[in-house]
Design an enzyme around this catalytic site. Structure first.
Site, PDB file in Angstrom:
ATOM      1  N   ASP A   1       0.850  -1.291   0.024  1.00  0.00           N
ATOM      2  CA  ASP A   1      -0.069   0.028  -0.125  1.00  0.00           C
ATOM      3  C   ASP A   1       1.045   1.387   0.101  1.00  0.00           C
ATOM      4  O   ASP A   1       1.459   1.409   1.156  1.00  0.00           O
ATOM      5  CB  ASP A   1      -1.044  -0.053   1.113  1.00  0.00           C
TER       6      ASP A   1
ATOM      7  N   ASP B   1      -1.573   5.830  -6.569  1.00  0.00           N
ATOM      8  CA  ASP B   1      -2.068   4.873  -5.604  1.00  0.00           C
ATOM      9  C   ASP B   1      -2.067   3.496  -6.107  1.00  0.00           C
ATOM     10  O   ASP B   1      -2.679   3.076  -7.164  1.00  0.00           O
ATOM     11  CB  ASP B   1      -3.419   5.248  -5.017  1.00  0.00           C
TER      12      ASP B   1
END
Ligand SMILES: *[C@@H]1O[C@H](CO)[C@@H](O)[C@H](O)[C@H]1NC(C)=O
Ligand SMILES: *[C@@H]1O[C@H](CO)[C@@H](O)[C@H](O)[C@H]1NC(C)=O
Ligand SMILES: *[C@@H]1O[C@H](CO)[C@@H](O)[C@H](O)[C@H]1NC(C)=O
Length: 435
Positions: free
Chosen positions: A113, A315
């Site tokens: 992440d 992202d």
């Protein structure tokens, strides 16, 4: 006949050998395999989906919560969000990497992440966790961290009690609909052949909601407790990844940590730091083209704003690229002009058309300062399982999200090497087949 049989045997042999190799040992350097969650090497063992388009629509149905969560990552703000009730899709992140915690190392498959700073893992005795947990008692290098330490402030830990020593406890929300409570601890983190000693991470005691990754998360964000900050000289604040397609069942991509082995002649764009959301990787999106046509757009919808956090981020955890409404509408209008309708909506995708028109359909180009990324066919369109419809694979930022933030998501990044050179404040993008 014989030739075909030999050929199929060969193909079978090669793919199973490759799969064995990928699911087993790691390559002999600092590279980690990046395993798609539906892949053969994924420990979460989801059934191989029947229909990829519905699987991806399902995965993308969690994007609004993800984008809301990203927009909540505001400096100095506590990140408590209410837990949504009712039915939820189980989402555990899209890609995992295999790491080891403690001495001797205990294997965990952690979600990758880029928008999170801190790493965390479920610890033994945890309430609401899955069966695979890290056991501090079985590690000789484990230590808890005291509530008075500066690291405890960085995770917004609870205040120390008036008397006596206490370890650092903190609560965190994740994914927009889940949260957990954890203690901040430290232990050795082993990544391929490298060891990061005294790595601080959250040892989870309680989970609520369904989005907390079952074997933890490796935060590659840019904050002070992220892997980059804690590994210091070892990786010099540089990493890159290549995310394989979700459909890639047998293969894994790679996470390369450190400056060695990174592509040298790669086009780059400046990485921007936004003090409003300091964990996120901002880039300067200056325009979007549909085919040869540069979409007309008021500059304010692209502008980077350090006061409001507006701008464009890249992202690893959002599935479908999201544009702010006016930009999305302008892209869609231009696309619809150039492609023969009629258009239908399938799930999150509003621009689905006859697949036979796909070869002629215009490709989207993302223009960043100093770098243009022309999305190849596979990053532009998704096909229905019957193959009769193709959908333009982008979506608007959900209405209820109060963020003027474009999000470049993983469906558009797949089969590209994305280089995060934080040390030199630049982001590199190059096509690379890692399926
Ligand atoms: C770990 O060890 C401590 C102290 O020896 C003990 O109190 C605790 O119950 C152990 N925890 C687990 C999960 O075994
Ligand atoms: C943290 O979470 C725990 C368990 O869910 C809860 O009991 C506690 O009140 C929370 N603390 C804060 C400060 O939110
Ligand atoms: C983004 O790029 C444009 C065009 O090069 C430039 O004018 C602008 O200043 C850049 N914005 C930021 C925040 O760097």
């Amino acid at each position: 006949m014989d030739f075909i049989a030999t050929l199929s045997f060969l193909v079978l042999f090669i793919s199973s050998a490759k799969a064995l190799d990928l699911c087993g040992s790691q390559p002999d350097n600092s590279d980690l395999s990046v395993i798609p969650i539906y892949g053969k090497c994924s420990p979460f063992n989801p059934p191989k989906p029947e229909s990829w388009v519905s699987t991806i629509i399902n995965m993308a149905s969690k994007d609004p919560a993800r984008v809301q969560y990203l927009s909540s990552l505001v400096a100095q703000k506590s990140t408590a969000v209410p837990i949504a009730s009712g039915q939820q899709v189980l989402t555990i992140g899209n890609y995992v990497v295999k790491v080891k915690l403690g001495t001797p190392g205990q294997t965990m498959f952690m979600v990758l992440d880029t928008s999170n700073d801190v790493a965390w893992a479920p610890c033994s005795g945890c309430t609401g966790c899955s069966t695979t947990t890290f056991s501090p008692n079985a590690s000789s290098s484990y230590d808890s961290l005291d509530c008075s330490l500066p690291q405890c402030t960085q995770v917004h830990g609870l205040l120390c009690p008036a008397t006596g020593p206490a370890s650092c406890s903190f609560n965190q929300s994740y994914g927009g609909d889940s949260s957990f409570s954890a203690s901040l601890v430290q232990d050795s983190l082993t990544l391929a052949n490298d060891v990061v000693p005294n790595f601080a991470f959250g040892c989870i005691n309680t989970i609520s909601g369904k989005s907390v990754p079952p074997q933890g998360l490796l935060g590659l964000g840019r904050g002070p407790l992220s892997l980059l900050s804690q590994s210091g000289a070892l990786y010099s604040s540089v990493f890159s990844y290549c995310l394989p397609s979700f459909k890639s069942y047998y293969f894994s991509g790679s996470l390369k940590l450190g400056p060695i082995g990174q592509p040298e002649n790669i086009q780059t764009t400046p990485l921007l730091k936004n003090p409003h959301r300091p964990s996120l990787y901002y880039v300067n999106l200056t325009g979007v083209s549909v085919g040869e046509v540069r979409v007309p757009i008021t500059p304010e919808y692209l502008a980077f704003n350090p006061n409001t956090g507006a701008g464009t981020i890249i992202d690893s955890g959002t599935v479908v690229t999201r544009f702010v409404q006016p930009l999305y509408a302008a892209i869609r209008n231009e696309f619809v002009k150039q492609v023969k309708g009629p258009f239908t909506t399938i799930g999150v995708f509003e621009t689905c058309f006859e697949a036979s028109a796909e070869v002629e359909a215009p490709l989207i180009t993302l223009h960043f300062e100093g770098l243009s990324m022309k999305l190849p066919m596979e990053n532009n369109f998704l096909h229905t399982s019957a193959g009769s419809r193709a959908c333009l694979a982008i979506a608007p930022v959900p209405n209820n999200v109060n963020a003027a933030m474009n999000v470049i998501a993983n469906l558009q990044q797949q089969n590209h090497r994305i280089l995060f050179d934080v040390a030199n404040s630049r982001l590199g993008i190059a096509r690379e087949a890692c399926n």
